[in-house]
Every structure is written in C-alpha cells, then in structure tokens.
Design a protein around this motif. Structure first.
Motif, PDB file in Angstrom:
ATOM      1  N   VAL A 493       0.852  -1.189   0.000  1.00  0.00           N
ATOM      2  CA  VAL A 493       0.000   0.000   0.000  1.00  0.00           C
ATOM      3  C   VAL A 493       0.888   1.240   0.000  1.00  0.00           C
ATOM      4  O   VAL A 493       1.868   1.318   0.757  1.00  0.00           O
ATOM      5  CB  VAL A 493      -0.940   0.023   1.234  1.00  0.00           C
ATOM      6  N   ALA A 494       0.553   2.199  -0.861  1.00  0.00           N
ATOM      7  CA  ALA A 494       1.353   3.426  -0.970  1.00  0.00           C
ATOM      8  C   ALA A 494       1.461   4.102   0.383  1.00  0.00           C
ATOM      9  O   ALA A 494       0.492   4.214   1.146  1.00  0.00           O
ATOM     10  CB  ALA A 494       0.719   4.383  -1.989  1.00  0.00           C
ATOM     11  N   GLY A 495       2.699   4.575   0.689  1.00  0.00           N
ATOM     12  CA  GLY A 495       2.949   5.235   1.962  1.00  0.00           C
ATOM     13  C   GLY A 495       3.457   4.295   3.032  1.00  0.00           C
ATOM     14  O   GLY A 495       3.995   4.758   4.040  1.00  0.00           O
ATOM     15  N   ASN A 496       3.245   2.993   2.852  1.00  0.00           N
ATOM     16  CA  ASN A 496       3.742   2.023   3.827  1.00  0.00           C
ATOM     17  C   ASN A 496       5.203   1.671   3.544  1.00  0.00           C
ATOM     18  O   ASN A 496       5.755   1.998   2.502  1.00  0.00           O
ATOM     19  CB  ASN A 496       2.893   0.754   3.804  1.00  0.00           C
ATOM     20  N   GLY A 556       8.247   4.474   2.881  1.00  0.00           N
ATOM     21  CA  GLY A 556       7.174   5.264   2.270  1.00  0.00           C
ATOM     22  C   GLY A 556       7.030   4.971   0.794  1.00  0.00           C
ATOM     23  O   GLY A 556       7.377   5.787  -0.062  1.00  0.00           O
ATOM     24  N   ALA A 557       6.527   3.808   0.475  1.00  0.00           N
ATOM     25  CA  ALA A 557       6.419   3.392  -0.922  1.00  0.00           C
ATOM     26  C   ALA A 557       5.580   4.372  -1.726  1.00  0.00           C
ATOM     27  O   ALA A 557       4.571   4.892  -1.257  1.00  0.00           O
ATOM     28  CB  ALA A 557       5.803   1.992  -0.999  1.00  0.00           C
ATOM     29  N   GLU A 558       6.063   4.616  -2.961  1.00  0.00           N
ATOM     30  CA  GLU A 558       5.371   5.518  -3.874  1.00  0.00           C
ATOM     31  C   GLU A 558       5.018   4.767  -5.150  1.00  0.00           C
ATOM     32  O   GLU A 558       5.490   3.656  -5.398  1.00  0.00           O
ATOM     33  CB  GLU A 558       6.271   6.720  -4.209  1.00  0.00           C
ATOM     34  N   ARG A 559       4.151   5.416  -5.981  1.00  0.00           N
ATOM     35  CA  ARG A 559       3.744   4.753  -7.221  1.00  0.00           C
ATOM     36  C   ARG A 559       4.934   4.498  -8.134  1.00  0.00           C
ATOM     37  O   ARG A 559       4.973   3.511  -8.872  1.00  0.00           O
ATOM     38  CB  ARG A 559       2.715   5.621  -7.953  1.00  0.00           C
ATOM     39  N   ALA A 560       5.939   5.391  -8.070  1.00  0.00           N
ATOM     40  CA  ALA A 560       7.105   5.224  -8.946  1.00  0.00           C
ATOM     41  C   ALA A 560       7.943   4.014  -8.573  1.00  0.00           C
ATOM     42  O   ALA A 560       8.785   3.557  -9.365  1.00  0.00           O
ATOM     43  CB  ALA A 560       7.965   6.484  -8.902  1.00  0.00           C
ATOM     44  N   ASP A 561       7.736   3.489  -7.354  1.00  0.00           N
ATOM     45  CA  ASP A 561       8.520   2.318  -6.936  1.00  0.00           C
ATOM     46  C   ASP A 561       7.968   1.029  -7.507  1.00  0.00           C
ATOM     47  O   ASP A 561       8.549  -0.045  -7.320  1.00  0.00           O
ATOM     48  CB  ASP A 561       8.522   2.228  -5.404  1.00  0.00           C
ATOM     49  N   GLU A 562       6.834   1.069  -8.160  1.00  0.00           N
ATOM     50  CA  GLU A 562       6.240  -0.153  -8.726  1.00  0.00           C
ATOM     51  C   GLU A 562       7.041  -0.609  -9.943  1.00  0.00           C
ATOM     52  O   GLU A 562       7.511   0.201 -10.753  1.00  0.00           O
ATOM     53  CB  GLU A 562       4.785   0.121  -9.121  1.00  0.00           C
ATOM     54  N   GLY A 563       7.201  -1.920 -10.047  1.00  0.00           N
ATOM     55  CA  GLY A 563       7.913  -2.470 -11.205  1.00  0.00           C
ATOM     56  C   GLY A 563       8.557  -3.809 -10.881  1.00  0.00           C
ATOM     57  O   GLY A 563       8.352  -4.399  -9.813  1.00  0.00           O
ATOM     58  N   LEU A 564       9.345  -4.263 -11.827  1.00  0.00           N
ATOM     59  CA  LEU A 564      10.025  -5.547 -11.702  1.00  0.00           C
ATOM     60  C   LEU A 564      11.428  -5.313 -11.175  1.00  0.00           C
ATOM     61  O   LEU A 564      12.186  -4.520 -11.741  1.00  0.00           O
ATOM     62  CB  LEU A 564      10.086  -6.255 -13.065  1.00  0.00           C
ATOM     63  N   TYR A 565      11.762  -5.981 -10.079  1.00  0.00           N
ATOM     64  CA  TYR A 565      13.074  -5.847  -9.448  1.00  0.00           C
ATOM     65  C   TYR A 565      13.870  -7.131  -9.692  1.00  0.00           C
ATOM     66  O   TYR A 565      13.324  -8.255  -9.587  1.00  0.00           O
ATOM     67  CB  TYR A 565      12.936  -5.594  -7.954  1.00  0.00           C
ATOM     68  N   HIS A 566      15.196  -6.949 -10.007  1.00  0.00           N
ATOM     69  CA  HIS A 566      16.115  -8.071 -10.259  1.00  0.00           C
ATOM     70  C   HIS A 566      17.135  -8.134  -9.141  1.00  0.00           C
ATOM     71  O   HIS A 566      17.726  -7.125  -8.769  1.00  0.00           O
ATOM     72  CB  HIS A 566      16.839  -7.877 -11.601  1.00  0.00           C
ATOM     73  N   ILE A 567      17.367  -9.360  -8.608  1.00  0.00           N
ATOM     74  CA  ILE A 567      18.356  -9.590  -7.560  1.00  0.00           C
ATOM     75  C   ILE A 567      19.448 -10.492  -8.167  1.00  0.00           C
ATOM     76  O   ILE A 567      19.159 -11.579  -8.680  1.00  0.00           O
ATOM     77  CB  ILE A 567      17.743 -10.278  -6.341  1.00  0.00           C
ATOM     78  N   THR A 568      20.684 -10.006  -8.082  1.00  0.00           N
ATOM     79  CA  THR A 568      21.819 -10.772  -8.626  1.00  0.00           C
ATOM     80  C   THR A 568      22.863 -10.945  -7.532  1.00  0.00           C
ATOM     81  O   THR A 568      23.265  -9.958  -6.898  1.00  0.00           O
ATOM     82  CB  THR A 568      22.444 -10.048  -9.826  1.00  0.00           C
ATOM     83  N   VAL A 569      23.261 -12.195  -7.275  1.00  0.00           N
ATOM     84  CA  VAL A 569      24.304 -12.479  -6.293  1.00  0.00           C
ATOM     85  C   VAL A 569      25.456 -13.191  -7.026  1.00  0.00           C
ATOM     86  O   VAL A 569      25.234 -14.087  -7.839  1.00  0.00           O
ATOM     87  CB  VAL A 569      23.768 -13.346  -5.138  1.00  0.00           C
ATOM     88  N   THR A 570      26.671 -12.747  -6.759  1.00  0.00           N
ATOM     89  CA  THR A 570      27.853 -13.336  -7.442  1.00  0.00           C
ATOM     90  C   THR A 570      28.965 -13.530  -6.431  1.00  0.00           C
ATOM     91  O   THR A 570      29.082 -12.768  -5.466  1.00  0.00           O
ATOM     92  CB  THR A 570      28.340 -12.413  -8.571  1.00  0.00           C
ATOM     93  N   MET A 581       8.321  -8.977  -8.529  1.00  0.00           N
ATOM     94  CA  MET A 581       7.414  -7.924  -9.006  1.00  0.00           C
ATOM     95  C   MET A 581       6.807  -7.207  -7.792  1.00  0.00           C
ATOM     96  O   MET A 581       6.175  -7.837  -6.948  1.00  0.00           O
ATOM     97  CB  MET A 581       6.302  -8.528  -9.870  1.00  0.00           C
ATOM     98  N   VAL A 582       7.055  -5.897  -7.713  1.00  0.00           N
ATOM     99  CA  VAL A 582       6.488  -5.077  -6.618  1.00  0.00           C
ATOM    100  C   VAL A 582       5.341  -4.263  -7.194  1.00  0.00           C
ATOM    101  O   VAL A 582       5.524  -3.504  -8.151  1.00  0.00           O
ATOM    102  CB  VAL A 582       7.553  -4.142  -6.003  1.00  0.00           C
ATOM    103  N   LYS A 583       4.159  -4.462  -6.629  1.00  0.00           N
ATOM    104  CA  LYS A 583       2.964  -3.737  -7.074  1.00  0.00           C
ATOM    105  C   LYS A 583       2.516  -2.780  -5.962  1.00  0.00           C
ATOM    106  O   LYS A 583       2.284  -3.215  -4.838  1.00  0.00           O
ATOM    107  CB  LYS A 583       1.839  -4.714  -7.410  1.00  0.00           C
ATOM    108  N   ILE A 584       2.452  -1.495  -6.295  1.00  0.00           N
ATOM    109  CA  ILE A 584       2.051  -0.470  -5.331  1.00  0.00           C
ATOM    110  C   ILE A 584       0.563  -0.167  -5.529  1.00  0.00           C
ATOM    111  O   ILE A 584       0.146   0.191  -6.642  1.00  0.00           O
ATOM    112  CB  ILE A 584       2.862   0.822  -5.496  1.00  0.00           C
ATOM    113  N   VAL A 585      -0.205  -0.355  -4.483  1.00  0.00           N
ATOM    114  CA  VAL A 585      -1.642  -0.034  -4.544  1.00  0.00           C
ATOM    115  C   VAL A 585      -1.900   1.203  -3.688  1.00  0.00           C
ATOM    116  O   VAL A 585      -1.232   1.440  -2.673  1.00  0.00           O
ATOM    117  CB  VAL A 585      -2.504  -1.224  -4.076  1.00  0.00           C
TER     118      VAL A 585
END
Length: 1099
Positions: A493-496, A556-570, A581-585
């Motif tokens: 939820v936005a703001g959380n 404080g999640a915002e609408r711009a933070d929504e999207g697909l996140y990639h985690i790479t460990v080496t 996938m982070v979805k902001i409602v």
C-alpha cells in the motif's frame, strides 16, 4: 465623633459591643458576638458607606484580626481604620439571620482649643500618644467609665446644665468644651408624632439575593390610600411587587430580590412619608468540586478544573501566592459553574501549588511535572570484526528530535575520513571503515539531555593461520509465503514501508546487486558492508545486512517504486538471479469532469468520468456531496457506495445555485474530492402563456398579444418564442430569431389569404414551456375599418392657453387601412412653419413650443380612407394680460367720498375683463393702498377718505391671466375739505367675557367626546383648562383648540375616571372669567355587572 453602640440581634442571641482604641491616627474597633445559641460561627463583614466592602481590595490598607473561643462561643474581630472620616457598618449574618450596626468617624483639627479647664498638660506624660485634645478627652472618658462601670453620658443627659462642670471634675473630664459638643450631638430629638402612621417602616431591612422581603406599615385611617416609591419613583403592582391591604396594615412584598432592589423605599400617605433602606446581600460563592492534584510529563497539557455554586461567579487563580493573569502561558476557561486553568505545554518551572479563590471558599492542587522518558527501540549490538572490515553501530530511540554523542572507552569520538556519524530520523549510526586493532573497545551512545547510555563492544579478530577458504556457488532462497500474493509478486500500500528479506547462501559471501529494470537501486558487498545510493532523491532505498540475509527496504512506498526488481548475487564460485514484481496499490485519483447534465424543479442530473488511476485496485463506487454556492458546508448525498457515473440529486431548492463533488472508493480507501462542478440551479420551465389573442391583421402581417404564464418559478422568463404554420400542416416556423421580452409581437411575411395557426412559448434557463396555441386559424387579410376620430374630452370645449406656454394635443383616431390625416386653420391649410404636426397609425399630434396670439383660431382635423371621411373642429384661444384702463377721472367729491369713472382697456388680452382693482394715495405720503378689488363695473365710489387730505387714484384691469402690468392714473384729484367735525377713536380693550358657556354632558366610555364654549376679550386672553380644579397639562389624552375665540376641549376615548367637573378660565391684563360644566361618563359592564356611571366633582 464616636458612637458607642449596643445591638440586640437574632432575638437576644448576639450582643455587639464596640470599644475604641486610639493610637496615633488609627482607630481600632473591637466587635464581640455571643453565638452560644447558634450551631455555627456567624460571618462578620465591615463596610464603609453603603457598598464599599472593606474585606475586598478597597480595604487592603486596613487590618483585620478575628478570634473565636469554642468554649464560650464568643467571636471577636478587630478592625483598624487609618483615620478615614465617614460612615461605617458592621454586618453579622448566620444562615437566614442578619443584624448590623452603623457608626460615624469624624476627624477633628489638632489645633482645637481645649477650653478654659485644660488639664491635658498634667496628663501628657500618661497619655503622650494622643494626637488631639478631643482624642485625649475620649480616651480619658472611656478609661474612667470602663474602670468604674459608670455610664457618664446618661448622668450628663439627665443632669442640669449648671451641674455639668461639677460632674466633669468628679469624673476627671478635662475637655469641657468637647464634652458639651458631644453631649449636644447625643441628645435625642423626640420624633414628631405621625397622624397618618401608627407604625412606620423599620430603618433598614437586609435580605439575601433571590429571597423574598416584606415591608409593612400600619395606618391610622384604614381607608387611606398609600403610594410605594423606590428611589423616588412610584412602584406599580406586578408579579415582582405585590401590594396587600388588611385593615389599616399595608404591605409591600418584593419577590426574588436582586442587586437592583438594593435601594431606598418610602411609603407615602397624603403629605406624610415613611422611609427605609433595603440591603440585598449576594450569598458567598462556594466551591462544590475541589481541585485535584495533577501529574504530567514535560510538554503535556495541564487542566485544573473546579466547580462553584453560582454560574455568574468569578474566581481568582494563584500560584504560590502570586495571582495568575491571562497571557500566552495560562488560559482561563468558563462553562456554567465549571472553571478551568489551562497550561498548554507544561515545563518543570510550572511545578508548584495552585490555588483558586471565590468569595466563599478556596481550594488548592499540586502540579508535578516529570521529565519525558526516552525509549530505546533498537540497541547497539556487539561486533567482532577482522582487519579492513567495516564496523556499523546503529541504535534507534523513540524521539527523532533527540541528538547525542558517541563515546569510546569514555572519550568522545571525533568524526574523520574513516569514522562517520549519521542521524536520520530516530536512527543514529556510527560507521568505522577499515577496522584496525586500535578500534577495539567499548562504544556507547549518550542522548543529549537524558541520563541514558547505550553501549556495545567492538572485538578485533586477528587471524594468523593461513587457510584456503571453501568455495560454494551463491544461491537465492525466496520465501513466497509472506507478502507474496502469488509467485514472485508483492503488493504494498502506498505510503507504507516495504521490507523484503532474501536468504542468500554461498562461500565466499557473495555480492548482492538490486536492480529495477536496468537501474541499479542499491548495491551491497558482504565483505565491505558498503551501500551505494544512486541519488539523494532515492535516499529512501537501502539494504540492511545480516548473516546469510539481505533486506531490501523502501521507506514510504510511492507509485514510482512499482515495477520488476532483479536480484543478482555473485562470488568466485558462480552467480544466481531472481526477479520480484512489486505492485504499489493506493487510493484512486479523484473523479474528473463533474458536470450537471440537466435540471428539474427540485432535482439535477450529474455526470462524471472515472478516475484516471484506480490505485491498482478496482474502483468499487462513488460518494457524492453537494453544497450551496458561497457556503463551506458540504452535505453527503449517499451513504452506500454508488456504482454508476451518473446520479440524480433530489430534494433541492429551486432557484438556489449548487455545486457538486465526487469521491472514488476502492479496497484501499477513498480518494481526494474531485474538483467542484460549475454552479447549477434547479429550475423548472414555466407554464404556458395565457390569453393568446389576435390584436391586428393586415395584408401579410398579424399582431399577437398574450399574458405571462400563471406559474413562472425562480428562473423567471427570458423571453417568448412565436411560431406559426399553415392550417392543416405540421411544420411550425419560428417567427423571431431571439426571444422577445414584450407580451406582443407582429408576425410579418405571411401569405395573404391563407389561414394560419399561431403558438407562443415562454423560455427561461430551464428551457421552453408548453406552447399556448391559438384555438382557431386566422385568415391573413386586412379588414377595412371606417375612420373615426376620438376627440379627448378637454378639447370638446374652447382650449385656452397663455402666451408663452406649450401646446401639445394628442388626438387618437382609428381606421384601416391607414387613413390620410389633414389639418386646416380657419378654413385654410395649416402652415407647418408655425405649428408642428406629427402623425402615426393611431394618432396625430399638434405641438406648439411657445404659444402666441396668432395661434388662436379654429382648427379642423380630417381623417379620410378612400371615400370615407371624419372631421372634428377644435378652438384654441391664446390669452395674455390686459392693458391698463383709460380715461380714469374723478367725477364727484362729497363728504368723505369720491366717485370715479374710466373706460375699458384697448387691449383685453384676447379674453374677457373679469374685474378692476382700485388704489388710492395721499399726495403727502404718496403711498398706495388698495380700496377695492374685483370691481366689475367701470366706475366706483371710494369712501372713508380723511378730511383735509388730497387723493389721487389708479385703476388696474384683470382677466384670467392676471392683473395688467400698468395701471390707469386719474387725471384729476379729490380734495376732502375740513368741516370742523372731529371723530374720537374708541378704546376697544375689554376684560374676558364668555359669550357661550359650557354645557353639562353625558357620554359613553370609549367614544371620543368634546366640550365647547366661546369667549371675547382684548387683548387676546390666555386660556386654561382644568379638571376638578386641577390644571390639565400636556396630557396626550386631551386636545385643546382655539379658533377665533371658540374654545374646544377634545377628550380621546374617555374612561370612567375621566368624569368630573371641567372648568375653562380666560385671563388677560384687564381681568378674568371662567365657566364650568359637569361631564358624566357612562360605562356598560359585561356579564352580570350592572350599568355604572362615574361622576367626579370637586368639593
């Protein structure tokens, strides 16, 4: 002067003895009250004058001392007065009982002569502090009398004057003159016996506010009438003031006494009066709910509450003996009987005892303010690190405003390139890069202003044995059971706060890289513990590291933070990747384009567009609100969710401007309100126009007229639309392009000979009304109408105007088609250069701007249509003032008379001469006097001429325009010869004499009446009207008139009490006269009462 007073109060329950002590310029009064027969200690109050309470601020310069013996129940109070002259009063109250004692203080001159027998010099050593001989006399007299228990004043009052000196020596009185003065003042004057009162009012009454008090007198004559007065103003019976009469006793009862009833009262019987004074005491205000102790923390709000017995009472707040005032720190609040002392933000300086005082009690409360405790939300953890690693000490406290210092082994840590300290919100960090052996020790964080320390230990691990580390490929372990709604998808939820924990394994510890699309959001290497942020704007993003755990945090999640996140460990052994996938409602955006699509009489239809962004969750529905334009109060229209995007609002007021706004709702919450709609007004169209009729028809045109609709409404009428169609057709043609405001219209361009139908529609902001349709078709053909002139009534006789006046004649006519109009004057065509003519379809106007005599004559108006004609004649006469008469001659003189003759003027002003005015003038004075006016004959006789004088005469002619500007003067004169006869002037002065007397009358109550008489006298007498020998003043009930000696007294709606004997008196310098009559007023009683009449006569 001092009065020694003994008061019996409360039916012998109280005894007050006043004792005087004189020290310097002060006077001390001691009051003792015996309250052995009472349950409680009485209350004593000292007052100066009538109102000044010496116990208040007005008496702060005085000293009071009160003692109470519980064994003997004797209350003693001392009052030290600093020599102020005036009247004083001591009041003693206990429940419903009250008593008072009054005394006076007078300050005498210190230089007063002590008299012939002055022994003060002998006693100065004994009484050296007495400031004046009079004070010394009082002190000596009081001391001697008190020692021997002898009332010297009673001995002096009963002794003969020749024995005064002997008694003074016997009792040691040295100030003989002062004694004589005081003895004279103490002599009682026998009260004058009252003929009207058997028992007068008491000198004073005392009563508490809100209670009832009764004043009573006893009269010698039981039938006598009394008046009650308050401060000199008569009291009328009412619910508050009740009058009682029982035999000879008269009582005045005052209900619910207020402070306004504290006044002087008197009872008047004829010429005698009885006085008293009423004292209204306000009961003391007590405290019904005491103050409570208050315990708060610094910065909190403090409220002390107290409740008193009276709503209108005032209270005083004090702290540690100092009165509190209304300023920025302290606020006072009052609601009925409750009072509050409010401190908005308490500090340690506010600690103390607070008092509240009323007129009848006090209360206190303690305020304790404690320092605010600081809570540690996250403590510092011990660290064990190897060389070149990074040490991070982090703690979190409850107050984000708190600052602090870092210490190592008790020494403050100084920041450098390797050592950094940060403070973000409630989190404090100490970061040490490239750890060295000397960095080992005890680290602590100490918040400023708090006795608190948060400590941890840094252990340095030194590895001396070389070994080959084990290698294991990195592995990402995603936990899909927590925040994941489905595989690899997180909804926030936005703001959380988003906190995503990822378990990572691998040896050596792998490097973690977080990306959103192709953007690196944060980078972490487990060996160096470094976090690299892309920009300051993304400072909300951070990575927290624990053993085998990487936490990706977005504050404080915002609408711009929504999207697909990639985690790479080496690590050297391999690489692993994962996608999340982070979805902001969020709540939806406000609806758009709110507008009114239609209005009714009390309703309106509203439509809007859904929000552009639904917040990531489907929109469930909408809430609507409306308000009147200019108001700030919004009213909800629905409480249940409304799913459609159109809504019909009802129960609105016609003619009022409204605005609407809409909220969108989804599973997260409610959006912000939409922009307000444009103002709209619920309005209904009017009813149809009424009485549509044809006013005129010509070839190709038709004139219509109608009346406004019966129901118009708040929208009013903007205009009317006229339509027509051929009978039998269905297509209506609009005659006017824009609505017209008049209630008539001529439709043009119609086909001649066709039968046409017409209809009219009213138009306003709500639209068109139902049409008013012509009942029958109208044939478009002009009807021939015979010409007819309608001559106005004033033109049917000779029309007369003066020279220079304006002539404007409007003569209507009728006829179809339009007739031909012609004007003639005296049989010849009218010269339009002298007269203006304007002609329309229905009338013709003859206009002359300035009339002259040549405009007089007979005018002929002709109206002609083909071979049909109508004519009228009108005569216009322009008149002017006449010229002077000619040949004025004195034809004969005899005695005191003269005969005149003359000839009419040559110019009569174009009208008949109505008369002549004759004036005379003495040749000595040459002043003209009018002797005759409006004389119609060309001759006259002038009489009453003075003997011995010679007269000349002049005559002026007159017509309807007025008198001639010049006059004709006589050619000869008239001389009145002396004959030796003298006429003596008679003295016309006389005393007043009534030639018509007043007449007795009988009238009915409620009907206006008048009495009249006539008087004669010179000089003009002064008129006085009297009723029962009492002069009638400026009473609005009576209207007195004097018209040429006829006197009238009008009585407006007389009552039974207006009957009596009325007298009219006339007075001038030569004498007086009077007449009188009897007026009887009869009244008809209702129900079972008989007819009564009242007649008042003077004896």
């Amino acid at each position: 002067m001092q009065k020694f007073v003994k008061i019996d109060a409360f039916q012998k329950a109280l005894f007050i003895h006043v004792i005087l002590f004189v020290t310097g310029k002060n006077v001390t009064f001691v009051t003792k009250v015996d309250s052995s027969q009472m349950l409680r200690k009485p209350t004593m109050k000292w007052l100066k004058g009538k109102w000044m309470d010496l116990g208040s601020k007005a008496g702060k310069h005085l000293q009071f001392k009160e003692t109470y013996d519980r064994n003997t129940k004797v209350c003693e109070e001392q009052c030290v007065v600093d020599g102020d002259a005036g009247g004083y009063r001591c009041e003693v109250t206990s429940k419903d009982k009250c008593d008072s004692c009054t005394f006076d203080i007078s300050v005498e001159d210190a230089g007063e002569d002590a008299g012939e027998l002055d022994f003060s010099g002998l006693l100065k050593k004994r009484f050296g502090r007495c400031s004046t001989p009079s004070m010394f006399f009082l002190l000596t007299l009081f001391t001697l009398c008190a020692a021997e228990d002898v009332d010297v004043w009673e001995i002096l009052k009963n002794a003969k004057p020749c024995d005064f000196e002997k008694i003074a020596f016997e009792y040691g009185i040295t100030d003989l003159r002062g004694m004589l003065k005081r003895l004279k003042k103490m002599k009682k004057v026998e009260p004058k016996k009252s003929d009207a009162f058997l028992k007068k009012l008491d000198p004073a009454y005392s009563m508490e506010k809100g209670k009832k008090i009764q004043l009573s007198v006893e009269l010698a004559d039981p039938n006598a009438q009394v008046k009650w007065l308050r401060n000199g103003q008569e009291i009328k019976p009412s619910a508050k003031y009740i009058f009682e009469s029982v035999g000879g006793i008269r009582k005045l009862t005052i209900n619910k006494c207020t402070l306004a009833d504290d006044a002087e009262y008197e009872c008047v019987v004829g010429e005698e009066k009885s006085f008293t004074e009423v004292f209204v005491q306000e009961p003391p205000v007590t405290i019904t709910k005491m103050l409570d102790d208050v315990h708060v923390v610094v910065g909190e709000k403090v409220e002390f509450e107290v409740e008193v017995s009276d709503e209108g009472a005032n209270v005083k707040w004090m702290k540690d003996g100092v009165e509190l005032s209304r300023d920025g720190k302290y606020r006072f609040k009052k609601d009925g009987t409750k009072h509050w002392l409010i401190i908005n933000e308490a500090t340690t300086e506010d600690i103390g005892t607070y008092y509240v005082y009323t007129s009848g009690g006090e209360s206190k409360g303690e305020l304790d303010v404690e320092e605010k405790e600081l809570e540690v939300l996250q403590s510092i953890a011990d660290l064990t690190l190897k060389a070149a690693e990074q040490a991070v000490f982090k703690c979190e406290v409850s107050d984000e405003k708190v600052t602090g210092k870092w210490f190592k082994d008790g020494v403050e840590v100084i920041p450098s390139d390797r050592i950094k300290m940060t403070h973000i919100g409630r989190t404090h960090k100490l970061v040490i890069d490239d750890v060295k052996p000397e960095d080992a020790g005890d680290y602590s964080f100490v918040p400023d202003g708090y006795a608190l320390s948060i400590s941890a230990k840094l252990n340095f691990l030194e590895i001396k044995i070389d070994y080959v580390p084990r290698q294991e490929p990195p592995k990402i372990h995603l936990d899909t059971t927590g925040s994941f709604v489905n595989k690899n998808t997180i909804i926030v939820v936005a703001g959380n706060k988003l906190r995503f924990d990822v378990n990572i394994t691998g040896e050596p510890p792998p490097t973690v890289c977080w990306k959103k699309g192709d953007t690196v959001r944060a980078y972490q290497h487990k060996t160096s513990m470094e976090i690299h942020e892309i920009s300051e704007a993304e400072g909300r993003v951070r990575v927290e590291t624990r053993k085998n755990l990487s936490c990706f945090v977005i504050e404080g999640a915002e609408r711009a933070d929504e999207g697909l996140y990639h985690i790479t460990v080496t690590n050297p052994a391999g690489e692993d990747k994962a996608d999340v996938m982070v979805k902001i409602v969020d709540v939806p955006d406000p609806p758009e384009n709110v507008k009114c699509t239609g209005v009714g009489e009390d309703s309106a239809s509203v439509q809007w567009d859904p929000p552009k962004f639904d917040g990531g969750v489907p929109v469930k529905g909408y809430l609507m609100e409306r308000k009147k334009k200019g108001s700030s109060r919004w009213t909800k229209l629905n409480f249940d969710i409304y799913e459609s995007t159109t809504y019909e609002a009802k129960k609105m007021i016609e003619g009022v401007l409204y605005e609407m706004r809409v909220f969108a709702l989804n599973g997260i919450g409610m959006s912000q309100p939409s922009a307000s709609s444009n103002p709209f007004m619920p309005i209904a169209p009017t009813s149809e126009p009424t009485r549509l009729t044809v006013d005129d028809i010509t070839d190709g045109t038709c004139a219509l007229k109608w009346l406004p609709p019966e129901r118009i409404g708040a929208g009013g009428i903007d205009g009317y639309i006229i339509e027509y169609c051929v009978e039998g057709a269905s297509e209506w043609v609009q005659a006017n392009e824009t609505p017209i405001e008049k209630n008539s219209y001529r439709v043009r361009g119609l086909p001649v000979g066709e039968k046409m139908l017409f209809r009219v529609t009213a138009v306003n902001i709500a639209g068109r009304s139902p049409p008013a349709v012509m009942a029958q078709a109208v044939t478009i053909r002009e009807i021939v109408e015979r010409p007819k002139i309608r001559l106005p009534r004033q033109l049917r006789t000779k029309y007369i105007k003066r020279v220079g006046e304006k002539v404007n004649l409007v003569i209507p006519f009728q006829g179809k088609p339009r007739p031909v109009v012609t004007w003639h004057k005296d049989g010849a065509p009218l010269d339009t250069g002298l007269v203006n003519i304007r002609t329309s379809d229905v009338d013709t106007i003859l206009f002359i701007r300035q009339a002259a005599r040549e405009h007089s004559g007979q005018y002929t108006l002709s109206v002609q249509i083909e071979n049909m004609e109508d004519k009228v004649n009108l005569e216009i006469q322009i008149v002017d003032k006449p010229g002077p008469p000619i040949a004025v001659t004195v034809t004969d003189v005899w005695g005191f008379n003269a005969a005149l003759e003359w000839k009419p003027p040559k110019d009569n002003g174009n009208c008949e001469i109505t008369g002549y005015t004759i004036q005379k003038a003495d040749l000595k004075t040459k002043e003209w006097f009018t002797v005759l006016e409006h004389n119609r004959r060309p001759s006259c006789t002038v009489s009453d001429l003075v003997m011995g004088n010679e007269y000349t005469f002049r005559v002026s002619s007159e017509n309807i325009c007025g008198m001639s500007d010049d006059a004709g003067i006589s050619k000869n004169t008239a001389e009145i010869a002396k004959t030796g006869t003298y006429i003596l002037e008679k003295d016309m002065c006389s005393s007043p004499k009534f030639i018509t007397p007043l007449v007795d009358r009988s009238v009915i109550a409620g009907y206006s009446a008048a009495i009249s008489c006539a008087v004669r006298g010179l000089p003009k007498p002064k008129i006085i009207w009297m009723k029962n020998k009492m002069i009638i003043g400026e009473d609005p009930k009576y209207l007195m008139q004097n018209n040429q000696g006829v006197l009238t007294l009008n009585i407006r709606k007389p009552s039974l009490f207006d009957g009596g004997k009325y007298t009219c008196k006339a007075i001038n310098d030569l004498g007086e006269d009077e007449v009188e009559c009897k007026l009887e007023v009869r009244g008809m009683a209702k129900n079972l009462h008989q007819l009564q009449c009242v007649s008042l006569t003077m004896t």
